[in-house]
Design a protein around this motif. Structure first.
Motif, mmCIF file in Angstrom:
data_model
loop_
_atom_site.group_PDB
_atom_site.id
_atom_site.type_symbol
_atom_site.label_atom_id
_atom_site.label_comp_id
_atom_site.label_asym_id
_atom_site.label_seq_id
_atom_site.Cartn_x
_atom_site.Cartn_y
_atom_site.Cartn_z
ATOM 1 N N HIS A 1 31.202 34.514 35.841
ATOM 2 C CA HIS A 1 31.394 33.729 36.953
ATOM 3 C C HIS A 1 30.056 33.491 37.897
ATOM 4 O O HIS A 1 29.510 34.467 37.725
ATOM 5 C CB HIS A 1 32.483 34.152 37.774
ATOM 6 N N TYR A 2 29.944 32.627 38.880
ATOM 7 C CA TYR A 2 29.415 32.848 39.800
ATOM 8 C C TYR A 2 30.362 32.940 41.052
ATOM 9 O O TYR A 2 31.475 32.365 41.000
ATOM 10 C CB TYR A 2 28.166 31.802 39.995
ATOM 11 N N GLU B 1 31.435 38.692 38.213
ATOM 12 C CA GLU B 1 31.072 37.923 39.415
ATOM 13 C C GLU B 1 29.418 37.896 39.645
ATOM 14 O O GLU B 1 29.093 38.982 39.894
ATOM 15 C CB GLU B 1 31.712 38.145 40.749
ATOM 16 N N HIS C 1 33.213 30.824 33.295
ATOM 17 C CA HIS C 1 34.604 30.401 33.739
ATOM 18 C C HIS C 1 35.032 28.918 33.691
ATOM 19 O O HIS C 1 36.050 28.714 33.103
ATOM 20 C CB HIS C 1 34.640 30.734 35.304
ATOM 21 N N ASP D 1 31.824 27.120 37.168
ATOM 22 C CA ASP D 1 30.917 28.378 36.929
ATOM 23 C C ASP D 1 30.809 29.103 35.606
ATOM 24 O O ASP D 1 31.894 28.799 34.804
ATOM 25 C CB ASP D 1 31.340 29.368 38.195
HETATM 26 ZN ZN LIG Z 1 34.756 31.889 38.565
#
Ligand SMILES: [Zn+2]
Length: 221
Positions: free
Chosen positions: A5-6, A70, A112, A122
């Motif tokens: 993810h970001y 993340e 994601h 993301d």
């Molecule tokens: Zn995400």
């Protein structure tokens, strides 16, 4: 699965605050800052709330079967920017360690947006998937040269998309997510000739990863 993810928040502090706030009901196993600092937020043996409503290879409860990472970046909402070298080096190291602990096959390393294309973008088109694939993390076959125009087999393209693992509740968002990850030069949700060709070579690589040997692009059948 391994889901990247970001954070999509203004800065790392805001993201950490949110990921550590019980009321927010969101969490991830790791967070990687732009300077390469890695935070472990949830033990790998525990379920984290990072995937949300999502689907991959027909599977839907992805939080139960995945590790979420993340990666700090403001994202498309707050000023999407390239991922820093120190950050990518840390992501690469972290993912390699995770894969040493868990036998996650390449076709189950996703972004994601891949698993929630209608809601998420993301980690986005600036994320260096080729670098990770070079390090044995996920799948990213080298693209071959394809003319920009030509006939498109729409049915075959959608079949390839499904073979890769995308769930096709809505076609355009799934194509857009595919382009973000595998053909970032043009992200418009349209199955043009180059997108169709890219779909075919990517699905062949995913099929090889699954060991099925099925490749619709090869004459062997
Ligand atoms: Zn995400």
């Amino acid at each position: 699965m391994l889901v990247l993810h970001y954070t999509g928040m203004r800065d790392a502090t805001a993201a950490l605050d949110r990921l550590c706030d019980p009321a927010a009901r969101v969490s991830a196993h790791y967070l990687v800052e732009e300077d390469g600092t890695i935070w472990r937020l949830v033990p790998e043996s525990r379920r984290a709330f990072h995937a949300g409503v999502s689907c991959w290879e027909g599977e839907r409860d992805l939080n139960s079967v995945s590790i979420g990472v993340e990666i700090v970046n403001p994202g498309h909402e707050w000023g999407y920017r390239p991922f820093a070298e120190a950050q990518m080096a840390a992501v690469e190291r972290l993912c390699r360690e995770i894969l040493q602990r868990h036998p996650i096959p390449g076709h189950r390393v996703v972004g994601h947006a891949d698993i929630a294309p209608e809601r998420k973008t993301d980690p986005g088109e600036l994320f260096d998937w080729p670098r990770l694939a070079g390090a044995g993390i996920g799948i990213w076959p080298e693209p071959s040269a394809v003319p920009s125009s030509g006939p498109v087999d729409h049915t075959q393209a959608l079949a390839d998309l499904a073979t890769i693992g995308y769930c096709l509740a809505a076609e355009t968002p799934a194509i857009t997510a595919f382009q973000r990850r595998f053909r970032p030069a043009r992200i418009d949700g349209v199955i043009d000739n180059q997108t169709a060709a890219r779909l075919n070579e990517v699905q062949a690589a995913f099929a090889r990863s699954r060991g099925s040997g099925i490749s619709s692009g090869s004459p062997s059948g």
